[in-house]
Design a protein around this motif. Sequence first.
Motif, PDB file in Angstrom:
ATOM      1  N   GLU A   1       0.844  -1.198   0.000  1.00  0.00           N
ATOM      2  CA  GLU A   1       0.000   0.000   0.000  1.00  0.00           C
ATOM      3  C   GLU A   1       0.882   1.250   0.000  1.00  0.00           C
ATOM      4  O   GLU A   1       1.950   1.273   0.605  1.00  0.00           O
ATOM      5  CB  GLU A   1      -0.883   0.013   1.251  1.00  0.00           C
ATOM      6  N   SER A   2       0.411   2.276  -0.672  1.00  0.00           N
ATOM      7  CA  SER A   2       1.159   3.536  -0.642  1.00  0.00           C
ATOM      8  C   SER A   2       0.869   4.255   0.664  1.00  0.00           C
ATOM      9  O   SER A   2      -0.066   3.924   1.396  1.00  0.00           O
ATOM     10  CB  SER A   2       0.755   4.420  -1.821  1.00  0.00           C
TER      11      SER A   2
ATOM     12  N   ASP B   1      -2.689   5.585   0.624  1.00  0.00           N
ATOM     13  CA  ASP B   1      -3.711   4.581   0.915  1.00  0.00           C
ATOM     14  C   ASP B   1      -3.770   4.294   2.410  1.00  0.00           C
ATOM     15  O   ASP B   1      -4.853   4.143   2.989  1.00  0.00           O
ATOM     16  CB  ASP B   1      -3.434   3.289   0.148  1.00  0.00           C
ATOM     17  N   GLU B   2      -2.634   4.200   3.045  1.00  0.00           N
ATOM     18  CA  GLU B   2      -2.596   3.957   4.488  1.00  0.00           C
ATOM     19  C   GLU B   2      -3.217   5.117   5.258  1.00  0.00           C
ATOM     20  O   GLU B   2      -3.918   4.915   6.242  1.00  0.00           O
ATOM     21  CB  GLU B   2      -1.148   3.735   4.956  1.00  0.00           C
TER      22      GLU B   2
ATOM     23  N   THR C   1      -6.959   4.870   5.051  1.00  0.00           N
ATOM     24  CA  THR C   1      -7.443   3.802   5.924  1.00  0.00           C
ATOM     25  C   THR C   1      -7.403   4.230   7.386  1.00  0.00           C
ATOM     26  O   THR C   1      -8.360   4.003   8.137  1.00  0.00           O
ATOM     27  CB  THR C   1      -6.599   2.531   5.720  1.00  0.00           C
TER      28      THR C   1
ATOM     29  N   TYR D   1     -13.435   4.639   0.663  1.00  0.00           N
ATOM     30  CA  TYR D   1     -12.484   4.550  -0.437  1.00  0.00           C
ATOM     31  C   TYR D   1     -12.690   3.237  -1.168  1.00  0.00           C
ATOM     32  O   TYR D   1     -12.705   2.167  -0.563  1.00  0.00           O
ATOM     33  CB  TYR D   1     -11.061   4.621   0.136  1.00  0.00           C
TER      34      TYR D   1
ATOM     35  N   ASP E   1     -10.828   1.000  -3.659  1.00  0.00           N
ATOM     36  CA  ASP E   1      -9.507   0.814  -4.239  1.00  0.00           C
ATOM     37  C   ASP E   1      -9.641   0.336  -5.675  1.00  0.00           C
ATOM     38  O   ASP E   1     -10.336  -0.637  -5.952  1.00  0.00           O
ATOM     39  CB  ASP E   1      -8.739  -0.207  -3.416  1.00  0.00           C
ATOM     40  N   ASN E   2      -9.000   1.019  -6.611  1.00  0.00           N
ATOM     41  CA  ASN E   2      -9.109   0.625  -8.011  1.00  0.00           C
ATOM     42  C   ASN E   2      -8.278  -0.615  -8.326  1.00  0.00           C
ATOM     43  O   ASN E   2      -8.399  -1.193  -9.390  1.00  0.00           O
ATOM     44  CB  ASN E   2      -8.716   1.776  -8.933  1.00  0.00           C
ATOM     45  N   LYS E   3      -7.436  -1.043  -7.399  1.00  0.00           N
ATOM     46  CA  LYS E   3      -6.646  -2.247  -7.615  1.00  0.00           C
ATOM     47  C   LYS E   3      -7.380  -3.497  -7.138  1.00  0.00           C
ATOM     48  O   LYS E   3      -6.983  -4.599  -7.449  1.00  0.00           O
ATOM     49  CB  LYS E   3      -5.317  -2.120  -6.883  1.00  0.00           C
ATOM     50  N   ALA E   4      -8.438  -3.324  -6.369  1.00  0.00           N
ATOM     51  CA  ALA E   4      -9.193  -4.462  -5.848  1.00  0.00           C
ATOM     52  C   ALA E   4     -10.388  -4.760  -6.754  1.00  0.00           C
ATOM     53  O   ALA E   4     -10.913  -3.872  -7.423  1.00  0.00           O
ATOM     54  CB  ALA E   4      -9.680  -4.164  -4.437  1.00  0.00           C
TER      55      ALA E   4
ATOM     56  N   TYR F   1     -14.243  -5.795  -7.072  1.00  0.00           N
ATOM     57  CA  TYR F   1     -15.490  -5.760  -6.322  1.00  0.00           C
ATOM     58  C   TYR F   1     -16.578  -6.402  -7.174  1.00  0.00           C
ATOM     59  O   TYR F   1     -16.667  -6.151  -8.368  1.00  0.00           O
ATOM     60  CB  TYR F   1     -15.890  -4.326  -5.990  1.00  0.00           C
TER      61      TYR F   1
END
Length: 97
Positions: free
Chosen positions: A29-30, A33-34, A37, A43, A45-48, A50
């Motif tokens: 995580e960048s 992002d942390e 959170t 949020y 996440d575009n990498k996850a 759904y």
Amino acid sequence: ELTGGLEYILPVMVAVIISKWVGDSFGRESIYDEHITLNGYPYLDNKAEYTFTERAADVMTTQDLSVFTMHGNSVALLEHTLRSTPHQGYPVVTSQH
């Protein structure tokens, strides 16, 4: 620019690679992002991935429903509707029919 600075390339490259390895050892995580959170901000996440099972029609109410069609609207009508309703947002959906 590297004019006269060729002796700095190798140390800079080594420092960048080592800092990347150290950063990756803490997690993927960048820092942004942390921070999101930790603060509890909503949020997606575009990498996850759904999977949504609900359609927009399943979660919408029919009370005070404003429908704007693609044709037959004017800017004045849209402005009047936006100013006369207390809604904060309008979903944009496409019909499958």
